[in-house]
Design a protein around this motif. Structure first.
Motif, PDB file in Angstrom:
ATOM      1  N   TYR A  43     -69.136   3.047   8.024  1.00 13.04           N
ATOM      2  CA  TYR A  43     -69.174   3.259   6.569  1.00 13.04           C
ATOM      3  C   TYR A  43     -67.979   2.604   5.903  1.00 13.04           C
ATOM      4  N   LEU A  44     -66.785   2.826   6.468  1.00 10.38           N
ATOM      5  CA  LEU A  44     -65.570   2.259   5.890  1.00 10.38           C
ATOM      6  C   LEU A  44     -65.627   0.736   5.858  1.00 10.38           C
ATOM      7  N   SER A  45     -66.126   0.149   6.942  1.00 13.86           N
ATOM      8  CA  SER A  45     -66.227  -1.322   7.009  1.00 13.86           C
ATOM      9  C   SER A  45     -67.201  -1.866   5.974  1.00 13.86           C
ATOM     10  N   ILE A  46     -68.365  -1.224   5.864  1.00 12.35           N
ATOM     11  CA  ILE A  46     -69.376  -1.694   4.913  1.00 12.35           C
ATOM     12  C   ILE A  46     -68.896  -1.517   3.479  1.00 12.35           C
ATOM     13  N   ALA A  47     -68.204  -0.407   3.206  1.00 10.08           N
ATOM     14  CA  ALA A  47     -67.676  -0.156   1.857  1.00 10.08           C
ATOM     15  C   ALA A  47     -66.693  -1.249   1.451  1.00 10.08           C
ATOM     16  N   LEU A  48     -65.856  -1.681   2.390  1.00 12.34           N
ATOM     17  CA  LEU A  48     -64.885  -2.740   2.093  1.00 12.34           C
ATOM     18  C   LEU A  48     -65.566  -4.104   1.971  1.00 12.34           C
ATOM     19  N   ILE A  49     -66.528  -4.372   2.853  1.00 11.83           N
ATOM     20  CA  ILE A  49     -67.217  -5.668   2.821  1.00 11.83           C
ATOM     21  C   ILE A  49     -67.985  -5.839   1.518  1.00 11.83           C
ATOM     22  N   THR A  50     -68.659  -4.772   1.075  1.00 13.04           N
ATOM     23  CA  THR A  50     -69.455  -4.880  -0.156  1.00 13.04           C
ATOM     24  C   THR A  50     -68.589  -4.953  -1.409  1.00 13.04           C
ATOM     25  N   LEU A  51     -67.294  -4.705  -1.268  1.00 17.43           N
ATOM     26  CA  LEU A  51     -66.377  -4.853  -2.403  1.00 17.43           C
ATOM     27  C   LEU A  51     -65.872  -6.293  -2.539  1.00 17.43           C
ATOM     28  N   ILE A  52     -66.116  -7.108  -1.529  1.00 21.25           N
ATOM     29  CA  ILE A  52     -65.612  -8.485  -1.530  1.00 21.25           C
ATOM     30  C   ILE A  52     -66.091  -9.297  -2.729  1.00 21.25           C
TER      31      ILE A  52
END
Length: 203
Positions: A11-20
């Motif tokens: 979840y943490l990884s996807i949340a950061l990636i989708t903020l790119i």
């Protein structure tokens, strides 16, 4: 590997990636989309007036680029918040309903709920505090209004006046009006300390 631990870091990884995309829009510049045939090839105006219109448009490129960058930044972050808010509305009750006793690391089941809730609360606080929705509308509408007027002058200049000089003067006046509207909307959507505090408290 424990399922809660996997979901937590996933979840943490996807949340950061989708903020790119939002971060990219903030840092990088934007290119205006090609507008097709412009004033240089417009048959409705004299060479002198074509040059006037081209010069005027060249002075607007910086403003249009600024509008586009702001619009894309606000839009990407707005949909980021919308999508994650919807997902969290489903995720939190599902996670809470699962039995943490089945996990070898029960602390991750609690951290996962904190992560999901905290992430969305933080995103919504920024969304409200920075008045993202208002900014998105202001710059999108400004862009749309300008290009509608731009195409109108190219395709139907008679709707702006009887002769070339009147048409161009009205066009310049309308452009100034649009710029004022966007500037006023931007000023009104600037966050205050009270807005930021309110957004954090409500989030």
């Amino acid at each position: 590997m424990d399922i809660y631990k996997t979901i937590f870091w996933g979840y943490l990884s996807i949340a950061l990636i989708t903020l790119i995309p939002t971060i990219k829009n903030i840092i990088a510049g934007v290119k205006l989309n090609p507008g097709g045939v412009s004033f240089e090839s417009c048959p409705h105006f004299s060479e002198q007036n074509k040059q006037r219109l081209s010069d005027h448009y060249s002075r607007l490129i910086g403003t249009l680029g600024f509008w586009k960058k702001r619009a894309e930044t606000y839009t990407s972050f707005h949909y980021y918040c919308v999508i994650w808010t919807i997902l969290s509305a489903w995720a939190v009750p599902i996670i809470a309903s699962l039995s943490p006793e089945s996990s070898s690391t029960p602390e991750y089941s609690k951290l996962l709920i904190v992560l999901v809730s905290g992430h969305v609360a933080l995103a919504l606080s920024f969304h409200k505090g920075l008045k993202v929705a208002d900014g998105m509308k202001a710059f999108r509408h400004g862009e749309s209004e300008f290009y509608d007027l731009y195409r109108r002058l190219l395709d139907r200049p008679h709707t702006l006046g009887k002769d070339e000089h009147e048409q161009i003067d009205n066009y310049f006046s309308e452009v100034e009006h649009i710029r004022r509207l966007v500037r006023n909307a931007e000023t009104e959507s600037l966050p205050t300390i009270e807005d930021v505090k309110s957004g954090g408290q409500n989030g």
